[in-house]
Design a protein around this motif. Sequence first.
Motif, PDB file in Angstrom:
ATOM      1  N   THR A  45     -55.318 -14.525  16.459  1.00 25.64           N
ATOM      2  CA  THR A  45     -55.043 -14.585  17.900  1.00 25.64           C
ATOM      3  C   THR A  45     -54.018 -15.672  18.206  1.00 25.64           C
ATOM      4  O   THR A  45     -53.130 -15.484  19.045  1.00 25.64           O
ATOM      5  CB  THR A  45     -56.354 -14.811  18.697  1.00 25.64           C
ATOM      6  OG1 THR A  45     -57.215 -13.686  18.466  1.00 25.64           O
ATOM      7  CG2 THR A  45     -56.101 -14.936  20.188  1.00 25.64           C
ATOM      8  N   GLN A  85     -58.182  -8.628  23.724  1.00 31.89           N
ATOM      9  CA  GLN A  85     -59.460  -8.186  23.179  1.00 31.89           C
ATOM     10  C   GLN A  85     -60.472  -7.858  24.286  1.00 31.89           C
ATOM     11  O   GLN A  85     -61.221  -6.896  24.183  1.00 31.89           O
ATOM     12  CB  GLN A  85     -60.001  -9.279  22.263  1.00 31.89           C
ATOM     13  CG  GLN A  85     -61.183  -8.853  21.440  1.00 31.89           C
ATOM     14  CD  GLN A  85     -61.621  -9.949  20.477  1.00 31.89           C
ATOM     15  OE1 GLN A  85     -60.811 -10.737  20.006  1.00 31.89           O
ATOM     16  NE2 GLN A  85     -62.899 -10.009  20.206  1.00 31.89           N
ATOM     17  N   ASP A 159     -54.962  -6.952  20.088  1.00 35.02           N
ATOM     18  CA  ASP A 159     -55.793  -7.979  19.459  1.00 35.02           C
ATOM     19  C   ASP A 159     -57.205  -7.430  19.290  1.00 35.02           C
ATOM     20  O   ASP A 159     -57.926  -7.245  20.270  1.00 35.02           O
ATOM     21  CB  ASP A 159     -55.791  -9.251  20.318  1.00 35.02           C
ATOM     22  CG  ASP A 159     -56.288 -10.467  19.539  1.00 35.02           C
ATOM     23  OD1 ASP A 159     -56.590 -10.346  18.332  1.00 35.02           O
ATOM     24  OD2 ASP A 159     -56.367 -11.560  20.149  1.00 35.02           O
ATOM     25  N   GLU A 160     -57.578  -7.155  18.054  1.00 38.90           N
ATOM     26  CA  GLU A 160     -58.902  -6.609  17.719  1.00 38.90           C
ATOM     27  C   GLU A 160     -59.238  -5.406  18.602  1.00 38.90           C
ATOM     28  O   GLU A 160     -60.233  -5.438  19.335  1.00 38.90           O
ATOM     29  CB  GLU A 160     -59.977  -7.693  17.873  1.00 38.90           C
ATOM     30  CG  GLU A 160     -59.632  -8.966  17.126  1.00 38.90           C
ATOM     31  CD  GLU A 160     -60.495  -9.205  15.904  1.00 38.90           C
ATOM     32  OE1 GLU A 160     -61.408  -8.403  15.635  1.00 38.90           O
ATOM     33  OE2 GLU A 160     -60.229 -10.180  15.195  1.00 38.90           O
TER      34      GLU A 160
END
Length: 309
Positions: A45, A85, A159-160
Amino acid sequence: MQSIIDIQQLTKQYGDGHLALDNVSAQIGAGEIIALLGPNGAGKTTLISIICGLTTISTGAVSIDGYDVVRDYRRTRSMIGLVPQELMLEPFETVLGTVKLSRGLFGQKPSPAYIEKILRQLSLWERRNTQIRELSGGMKRRVLIAKALSHEPKVLFLDEPTAGVDVDMRRETWKVIKDLKKRGVTIVLTTHYIEEAEEIADRIAVINGGKILLIEEKTELIKRLGTKQLWIDINRPITKVPLSLSGLDIQIENTGMRLIYKYDASMEQVDVTSVLAALTEEGVSIIDVHTYQSSLEDIFVGLVAEEST
Ligand SMILES: Nc1ncnc2c1ncn2[C@@H]1O[C@H](COP(=O)(O)OP(=O)(O)O)[C@@H](O)[C@H]1O
Ligand SMILES: [Mg+2]
Protein backbone atom coordinates in the motif's frame (compact mmCIF):
# COMPACT_ATOMS: atom_id res chain seq x y z
CA MET A 1 7.15 -3.56 -23.73
CA GLN A 2 7.22 0.20 -23.25
CA SER A 3 7.30 1.21 -19.60
CA ILE A 4 4.69 3.63 -18.28
CA ILE A 5 5.78 3.79 -14.63
CA ASP A 6 9.39 4.12 -13.61
CA ILE A 7 10.32 3.63 -9.96
CA GLN A 8 13.90 4.57 -9.11
CA GLN A 9 15.60 3.64 -5.83
CA LEU A 10 12.57 4.47 -3.77
CA THR A 11 12.83 4.53 0.00
CA LYS A 12 10.11 5.36 2.48
CA GLN A 13 10.72 5.88 6.14
CA TYR A 14 7.66 6.75 8.20
CA GLY A 15 7.83 9.36 10.97
CA ASP A 16 8.30 6.67 13.59
CA GLY A 17 11.49 5.54 11.82
CA HIS A 18 9.94 2.45 10.26
CA LEU A 19 11.49 1.64 6.89
CA ALA A 20 8.48 0.61 4.80
CA LEU A 21 10.25 0.67 1.41
CA ASP A 22 13.92 -0.06 1.05
CA ASN A 23 15.54 0.95 -2.24
CA VAL A 24 12.79 -0.24 -4.57
CA SER A 25 13.32 0.03 -8.32
CA ALA A 26 10.92 -1.26 -10.97
CA GLN A 27 9.39 -0.49 -14.33
CA ILE A 28 5.78 -1.18 -15.13
CA GLY A 29 4.92 -1.79 -18.76
CA ALA A 30 2.07 -0.22 -20.70
CA GLY A 31 -0.81 -2.66 -21.07
CA GLU A 32 0.35 -5.26 -18.59
CA ILE A 33 -1.22 -6.64 -15.43
CA ILE A 34 1.37 -6.64 -12.68
CA ALA A 35 0.70 -8.08 -9.25
CA LEU A 36 2.58 -6.84 -6.20
CA LEU A 37 2.51 -9.99 -4.14
CA GLY A 38 3.51 -9.95 -0.49
CA PRO A 39 2.33 -10.60 3.06
CA ASN A 40 0.65 -7.97 5.24
CA GLY A 41 3.05 -5.19 6.15
CA ALA A 42 5.27 -5.85 3.11
CA GLY A 43 4.93 -2.27 1.86
CA LYS A 44 2.43 -2.77 -0.99
CA THR A 45 0.00 0.00 0.00
CA THR A 46 2.88 2.36 0.75
CA LEU A 47 4.26 1.79 -2.75
CA ILE A 48 1.00 2.48 -4.55
CA SER A 49 0.21 5.45 -2.26
CA ILE A 50 3.52 7.00 -3.31
CA ILE A 51 2.88 6.38 -7.00
CA CYS A 52 -0.57 7.97 -6.60
CA GLY A 53 0.96 10.96 -4.79
CA LEU A 54 -0.86 10.27 -1.51
CA THR A 55 2.26 9.56 0.55
CA THR A 56 5.54 11.46 0.56
CA ILE A 57 8.81 10.00 -0.71
CA SER A 58 11.85 9.79 1.59
CA THR A 59 14.43 9.25 -1.17
CA GLY A 60 14.25 8.20 -4.81
CA ALA A 61 11.79 9.12 -7.56
CA VAL A 62 8.76 7.85 -9.46
CA SER A 63 7.61 8.99 -12.88
CA ILE A 64 4.54 8.20 -14.95
CA ASP A 65 4.83 8.56 -18.69
CA GLY A 66 7.94 10.67 -18.05
CA TYR A 67 6.29 13.00 -15.50
CA ASP A 68 7.52 13.12 -11.92
CA VAL A 69 4.82 12.23 -9.36
CA VAL A 70 5.92 14.99 -6.99
CA ARG A 71 6.75 17.83 -9.35
CA ASP A 72 3.95 17.09 -11.82
CA TYR A 73 1.46 15.79 -9.29
CA ARG A 74 -1.75 17.00 -10.95
CA ARG A 75 -0.72 15.65 -14.30
CA THR A 76 0.37 12.24 -13.00
CA ARG A 77 -2.66 11.90 -10.73
CA SER A 78 -4.95 12.47 -13.71
CA MET A 79 -3.30 9.52 -15.47
CA ILE A 80 -4.13 7.21 -12.57
CA GLY A 81 -7.27 5.53 -11.31
CA LEU A 82 -7.15 4.13 -7.78
CA VAL A 83 -9.50 1.55 -6.32
CA PRO A 84 -8.90 1.60 -2.57
CA GLN A 85 -9.28 -1.45 -0.39
CA GLU A 86 -12.16 0.00 1.61
CA LEU A 87 -15.62 0.38 0.09
CA MET A 88 -16.03 4.15 0.38
CA LEU A 89 -19.22 5.26 -1.35
CA GLU A 90 -22.09 7.67 -0.86
CA PRO A 91 -25.08 5.45 0.02
CA PHE A 92 -27.80 7.76 -1.31
CA GLU A 93 -26.07 8.69 -4.56
CA THR A 94 -26.99 6.83 -7.75
CA VAL A 95 -24.51 4.74 -9.73
CA LEU A 96 -24.50 7.16 -12.67
CA GLY A 97 -24.38 10.23 -10.42
CA THR A 98 -21.40 9.09 -8.42
CA VAL A 99 -19.38 8.08 -11.49
CA LYS A 100 -20.15 11.36 -13.30
CA LEU A 101 -19.18 13.34 -10.19
CA SER A 102 -15.89 11.50 -10.00
CA ARG A 103 -15.03 12.44 -13.57
CA GLY A 104 -15.85 16.08 -12.80
CA LEU A 105 -13.53 16.09 -9.77
CA PHE A 106 -10.63 15.40 -12.12
CA GLY A 107 -11.59 18.39 -14.21
CA GLN A 108 -12.59 16.29 -17.22
CA LYS A 109 -15.37 17.57 -19.48
CA PRO A 110 -18.56 15.50 -19.27
CA SER A 111 -18.64 12.55 -21.64
CA PRO A 112 -21.93 10.65 -21.40
CA ALA A 113 -20.77 8.23 -24.11
CA TYR A 114 -17.60 7.30 -22.22
CA ILE A 115 -19.44 6.88 -18.90
CA GLU A 116 -22.02 4.67 -20.63
CA LYS A 117 -19.22 2.58 -22.10
CA ILE A 118 -17.55 1.86 -18.77
CA LEU A 119 -20.85 1.21 -16.99
CA ARG A 120 -21.76 -1.27 -19.72
CA GLN A 121 -18.32 -2.89 -19.49
CA LEU A 122 -18.82 -3.38 -15.77
CA SER A 123 -22.42 -4.59 -16.19
CA LEU A 124 -23.73 -1.60 -14.24
CA TRP A 125 -25.62 0.21 -17.00
CA GLU A 126 -28.97 -1.39 -16.16
CA ARG A 127 -28.52 -0.25 -12.58
CA ARG A 128 -27.36 3.28 -13.37
CA ASN A 129 -30.29 4.94 -11.59
CA THR A 130 -30.11 2.71 -8.52
CA GLN A 131 -28.91 4.13 -5.23
CA ILE A 132 -25.59 2.71 -4.07
CA ARG A 133 -27.08 1.41 -0.79
CA GLU A 134 -29.32 -0.95 -2.73
CA LEU A 135 -26.44 -2.69 -4.52
CA SER A 136 -24.79 -5.99 -3.65
CA GLY A 137 -21.18 -6.02 -2.43
CA GLY A 138 -19.96 -7.14 -5.86
CA MET A 139 -21.75 -4.30 -7.61
CA LYS A 140 -20.41 -1.75 -5.10
CA ARG A 141 -16.90 -2.90 -5.88
CA ARG A 142 -17.61 -2.46 -9.59
CA VAL A 143 -18.91 1.07 -8.90
CA LEU A 144 -15.54 1.81 -7.26
CA ILE A 145 -13.80 0.54 -10.38
CA ALA A 146 -16.10 2.64 -12.59
CA LYS A 147 -15.30 5.72 -10.46
CA ALA A 148 -11.58 5.02 -10.75
CA LEU A 149 -11.94 4.74 -14.54
CA SER A 150 -14.25 7.76 -14.90
CA HIS A 151 -11.54 10.24 -15.91
CA GLU A 152 -9.98 7.89 -18.52
CA PRO A 153 -6.76 7.03 -16.67
CA LYS A 154 -3.94 5.12 -18.34
CA VAL A 155 -3.21 3.04 -15.28
CA LEU A 156 -5.59 1.47 -12.81
CA PHE A 157 -4.39 0.59 -9.31
CA LEU A 158 -6.34 -1.91 -7.28
CA ASP A 159 -5.29 -2.30 -3.66
CA GLU A 160 -6.23 -5.80 -2.47
CA PRO A 161 -9.29 -5.98 -4.72
CA THR A 162 -10.48 -9.27 -3.26
CA ALA A 163 -9.36 -9.17 0.38
CA GLY A 164 -12.14 -10.61 2.51
CA VAL A 165 -14.31 -11.25 -0.53
CA ASP A 166 -16.12 -14.55 -1.17
CA VAL A 167 -15.03 -16.98 -3.86
CA ASP A 168 -17.71 -16.07 -6.43
CA MET A 169 -17.05 -12.38 -6.16
CA ARG A 170 -13.34 -12.98 -6.35
CA ARG A 171 -13.78 -14.79 -9.66
CA GLU A 172 -16.07 -12.04 -10.92
CA THR A 173 -13.49 -9.38 -10.02
CA TRP A 174 -10.76 -11.32 -11.83
CA LYS A 175 -12.93 -11.41 -14.94
CA VAL A 176 -13.53 -7.64 -14.77
CA ILE A 177 -9.77 -7.02 -14.43
CA LYS A 178 -8.91 -9.30 -17.36
CA ASP A 179 -11.54 -7.55 -19.51
CA LEU A 180 -10.09 -4.14 -18.66
CA LYS A 181 -6.66 -5.29 -19.76
CA LYS A 182 -8.14 -6.44 -23.08
CA ARG A 183 -9.40 -2.88 -23.51
CA GLY A 184 -5.90 -1.51 -23.08
CA VAL A 185 -5.80 -0.44 -19.42
CA THR A 186 -2.52 -1.04 -17.55
CA ILE A 187 -3.28 -2.67 -14.23
CA VAL A 188 -1.30 -2.72 -11.00
CA LEU A 189 -2.83 -4.73 -8.22
CA THR A 190 -1.65 -5.67 -4.77
CA THR A 191 -2.51 -8.95 -3.19
CA HIS A 192 -1.43 -11.35 -0.51
CA TYR A 193 -3.18 -14.19 -2.33
CA ILE A 194 -0.72 -16.19 -4.39
CA GLU A 195 -3.60 -17.74 -6.27
CA GLU A 196 -4.76 -14.29 -7.37
CA ALA A 197 -1.36 -13.33 -8.78
CA GLU A 198 -1.13 -16.68 -10.49
CA GLU A 199 -4.59 -16.35 -12.00
CA ILE A 200 -4.48 -12.87 -13.49
CA ALA A 201 -0.99 -11.34 -13.57
CA ASP A 202 1.35 -11.19 -16.56
CA ARG A 203 4.19 -10.23 -14.25
CA ILE A 204 4.69 -10.69 -10.56
CA ALA A 205 6.74 -8.63 -8.15
CA VAL A 206 7.30 -10.38 -4.85
CA ILE A 207 7.66 -7.81 -2.09
CA ASN A 208 8.57 -8.50 1.52
CA GLY A 209 9.93 -6.28 4.29
CA GLY A 210 9.94 -3.26 1.95
CA LYS A 211 12.15 -4.93 -0.64
CA ILE A 212 11.35 -6.34 -4.04
CA LEU A 213 12.66 -9.89 -3.93
CA LEU A 214 12.00 -10.52 -7.58
CA ILE A 215 10.06 -9.18 -10.50
CA GLU A 216 9.45 -11.49 -13.42
CA GLU A 217 7.05 -12.79 -16.04
CA LYS A 218 4.76 -15.27 -14.35
CA THR A 219 5.35 -18.06 -16.83
CA GLU A 220 9.13 -17.51 -16.73
CA LEU A 221 9.06 -17.54 -12.95
CA ILE A 222 7.24 -20.83 -12.81
CA LYS A 223 9.59 -22.27 -15.44
CA ARG A 224 12.74 -21.01 -13.75
CA LEU A 225 11.99 -21.81 -10.13
CA GLY A 226 9.47 -24.56 -10.49
CA THR A 227 10.15 -28.24 -10.66
CA LYS A 228 8.35 -30.95 -12.49
CA GLN A 229 7.72 -34.46 -11.30
CA LEU A 230 7.14 -37.56 -13.27
CA TRP A 231 5.24 -40.24 -11.37
CA ILE A 232 5.60 -43.74 -12.72
CA ASP A 233 3.42 -46.52 -11.32
CA ILE A 234 4.77 -50.00 -11.91
CA ASN A 235 3.29 -53.49 -11.73
CA ARG A 236 5.59 -54.99 -9.09
CA PRO A 237 7.59 -53.49 -6.25
CA ILE A 238 11.26 -52.62 -6.64
CA THR A 239 13.65 -51.82 -3.81
CA LYS A 240 16.38 -49.95 -5.68
CA VAL A 241 16.55 -47.38 -8.45
CA PRO A 242 18.06 -49.13 -11.54
CA LEU A 243 21.81 -48.48 -11.78
CA SER A 244 21.55 -46.80 -15.17
CA LEU A 245 19.35 -44.09 -13.58
CA SER A 246 21.45 -43.48 -10.48
CA GLY A 247 22.45 -39.97 -11.63
CA LEU A 248 18.86 -38.74 -11.58
CA ASP A 249 16.73 -37.47 -8.70
CA ILE A 250 14.45 -40.48 -8.37
CA GLN A 251 12.68 -41.67 -5.23
CA ILE A 252 10.84 -44.89 -4.66
CA GLU A 253 7.46 -44.59 -2.95
CA ASN A 254 4.23 -46.46 -2.40
CA THR A 255 6.10 -49.53 -1.06
CA GLY A 256 8.14 -49.86 -4.22
CA MET A 257 5.24 -49.53 -6.64
CA ARG A 258 5.90 -45.92 -7.65
CA LEU A 259 8.95 -43.98 -8.80
CA ILE A 260 9.01 -40.20 -8.56
CA TYR A 261 11.47 -38.45 -10.84
CA LYS A 262 12.03 -34.74 -10.11
CA TYR A 263 13.53 -32.39 -12.66
CA ASP A 264 13.74 -28.66 -13.35
CA ALA A 265 10.79 -27.25 -15.23
CA SER A 266 13.29 -25.15 -17.22
CA MET A 267 15.03 -28.20 -18.70
CA GLU A 268 14.31 -28.16 -22.38
CA GLN A 269 14.76 -31.86 -22.90
CA VAL A 270 14.17 -34.41 -20.25
CA ASP A 271 14.99 -37.95 -21.09
CA VAL A 272 11.75 -39.49 -20.06
CA THR A 273 12.08 -42.30 -22.58
CA SER A 274 15.41 -43.48 -21.16
CA VAL A 275 13.86 -43.57 -17.68
CA LEU A 276 11.01 -45.68 -18.99
CA ALA A 277 13.37 -47.89 -21.05
CA ALA A 278 15.60 -48.55 -18.02
CA LEU A 279 12.58 -49.70 -16.05
CA THR A 280 11.46 -52.02 -18.83
CA GLU A 281 14.98 -53.45 -18.86
CA GLU A 282 14.56 -54.23 -15.14
CA GLY A 283 11.60 -56.35 -16.14
CA VAL A 284 8.88 -54.16 -14.64
CA SER A 285 5.85 -53.01 -16.58
CA ILE A 286 4.60 -49.48 -16.41
CA ILE A 287 0.99 -49.12 -15.39
CA ASP A 288 0.57 -45.37 -15.37
CA VAL A 289 2.56 -42.14 -15.86
CA HIS A 290 1.68 -38.63 -14.60
CA THR A 291 3.50 -35.30 -14.59
CA TYR A 292 3.14 -32.59 -11.97
CA GLN A 293 4.33 -29.00 -12.16
CA SER A 294 4.95 -27.03 -8.98
CA SER A 295 2.62 -24.09 -8.48
CA LEU A 296 3.48 -20.49 -7.73
CA GLU A 297 2.46 -21.28 -4.16
CA ASP A 298 5.27 -23.86 -3.79
CA ILE A 299 7.74 -21.37 -5.26
CA PHE A 300 6.61 -18.48 -3.08
CA VAL A 301 6.76 -20.52 0.11
CA GLY A 302 10.30 -21.56 -0.88
CA LEU A 303 11.34 -17.96 -1.54
CA VAL A 304 10.04 -16.50 1.70
CA ALA A 305 11.52 -19.43 3.65
CA GLU A 306 14.91 -18.82 1.99
CA GLU A 307 14.67 -15.13 2.91
CA SER A 308 14.16 -15.89 6.58
CA THR A 309 17.08 -18.33 6.93
N1 LIG B 1 1.24 5.87 8.29
C1 LIG B 1 2.12 4.98 8.75
N2 LIG B 1 2.96 5.28 9.77
C2 LIG B 1 3.86 4.39 10.22
N3 LIG B 1 4.03 3.16 9.72
C3 LIG B 1 3.24 2.79 8.71
C4 LIG B 1 2.24 3.67 8.16
N4 LIG B 1 1.61 3.03 7.15
C5 LIG B 1 2.16 1.82 7.07
N5 LIG B 1 3.13 1.67 8.00
C6 LIG B 1 4.00 0.49 8.21
O1 LIG B 1 4.73 0.26 7.03
C7 LIG B 1 4.78 -1.12 6.73
C8 LIG B 1 4.19 -1.39 5.35
O2 LIG B 1 2.79 -1.13 5.40
P1 LIG B 1 1.86 -1.24 4.13
O3 LIG B 1 2.47 -0.49 3.02
O4 LIG B 1 0.48 -0.87 4.54
O5 LIG B 1 1.96 -2.81 3.82
P2 LIG B 1 0.98 -3.77 3.01
O6 LIG B 1 0.07 -2.93 2.20
O7 LIG B 1 1.91 -4.61 2.19
O8 LIG B 1 0.26 -4.60 4.03
C9 LIG B 1 4.06 -1.84 7.84
O9 LIG B 1 5.02 -2.27 8.79
C10 LIG B 1 3.16 -0.76 8.42
O10 LIG B 1 2.92 -0.99 9.76
MG1 LIG C 1 -2.01 -2.87 2.10
